[in-house]
Enzyme design. Sequence first.
Site, PDB file in Angstrom:
ATOM      1  N   ALA A   1     101.206  -0.846  42.451  1.00 41.32           N
ATOM      2  CA  ALA A   1      99.775  -0.614  42.617  1.00 41.32           C
ATOM      3  C   ALA A   1      99.251   0.315  41.538  1.00 41.32           C
ATOM      4  O   ALA A   1      99.966   1.198  41.061  1.00 41.32           O
ATOM      5  CB  ALA A   1      99.510  -0.005  43.998  1.00 41.32           C
ATOM      6  N   TYR A   2      98.000   0.102  41.145  1.00 40.70           N
ATOM      7  CA  TYR A   2      97.272   0.935  40.186  1.00 40.70           C
ATOM      8  C   TYR A   2      97.771   0.792  38.744  1.00 40.70           C
ATOM      9  O   TYR A   2      97.361   1.562  37.880  1.00 40.70           O
ATOM     10  CB  TYR A   2      97.302   2.419  40.595  1.00 40.70           C
ATOM     11  CG  TYR A   2      96.939   2.652  42.027  1.00 40.70           C
ATOM     12  CD1 TYR A   2      95.734   2.164  42.543  1.00 40.70           C
ATOM     13  CD2 TYR A   2      97.794   3.321  42.887  1.00 40.70           C
ATOM     14  CE1 TYR A   2      95.400   2.353  43.866  1.00 40.70           C
ATOM     15  CE2 TYR A   2      97.469   3.514  44.225  1.00 40.70           C
ATOM     16  CZ  TYR A   2      96.266   3.028  44.708  1.00 40.70           C
ATOM     17  OH  TYR A   2      95.932   3.203  46.026  1.00 40.70           O
ATOM     18  N   HIS A   3      98.631  -0.179  38.472  1.00 37.50           N
ATOM     19  CA  HIS A   3      99.190  -0.363  37.128  1.00 37.50           C
ATOM     20  C   HIS A   3      98.632  -1.603  36.426  1.00 37.50           C
ATOM     21  O   HIS A   3      99.187  -2.037  35.437  1.00 37.50           O
ATOM     22  CB  HIS A   3     100.720  -0.500  37.208  1.00 37.50           C
ATOM     23  CG  HIS A   3     101.456   0.780  37.434  1.00 37.50           C
ATOM     24  ND1 HIS A   3     101.392   1.480  38.621  1.00 37.50           N
ATOM     25  CD2 HIS A   3     102.280   1.492  36.620  1.00 37.50           C
ATOM     26  CE1 HIS A   3     102.158   2.557  38.532  1.00 37.50           C
ATOM     27  NE2 HIS A   3     102.699   2.589  37.332  1.00 37.50           N
TER      28      HIS A   3
END
Length: 233
Positions: free
Chosen positions: A133-135
């Site tokens: 997540a968030y990458h």
Amino acid sequence: MSESPYLVVGGSTGIGYALVKELLNSGQEVWVISRSKGELNAFPQVKYIPFDVLADTLTKKMLPTSLAGLAYCPGSITLRPFRSLKPQQFRADYEINVIGAVNILQAAYPALKAIGSASVVLFSTVAVGQGMAYHSSIAAAKGAVEGLTRSLAAEWAPDVRVNCIAPSLTDTPLARRLLGTAEKVTASADRHPLKRVGQPEDVAQLAGFLLSSENSWITGQVIGVDGGLSVIR
């Protein structure tokens, strides 16, 4: 010891700096391209070229006539929810990680091809193969680096080997905001099966091997240096 120098782009800090030290310790001649000289004053034997991969143009005249190897180390760490990312952030990550590498490699190819056995090392991230997540922005850019690695390995064989290293979070200035407290370091270490945060030397040692003549039969590979994060549960 190679008769031709090695070029480390982004060699004044982090993994690039650790790689410079690794190459010097093995008796190699090293050239460095980076925006600032950083700690390179400790190594006056290094040929330093001030250069910004996002703003400057590298020409063949700026390089030696032959190169034993090249490592492209500049990168970025963008960790944000996908909904908050603007298109310009994706472009910025792509520019430094992919287009910067493309420009350097196109200029350096004649010098790499000249010796007939040169090696290139690029850098990805564990987040390409292991969804995180968030990458999304950085994983998209580094995914392109992995594709570039395999394409160039095919196109430049047999004269130039091209490989890629995919680290997990490593204790470098670029990652400092993610490892700024003891609690953050502990939390990051606990996510890895080997229960520690990676050090620049962990990655540089593999990069030094991949660049060296000891690696004569590895090309087109993406190799994880990630404390087991990508494969162990």
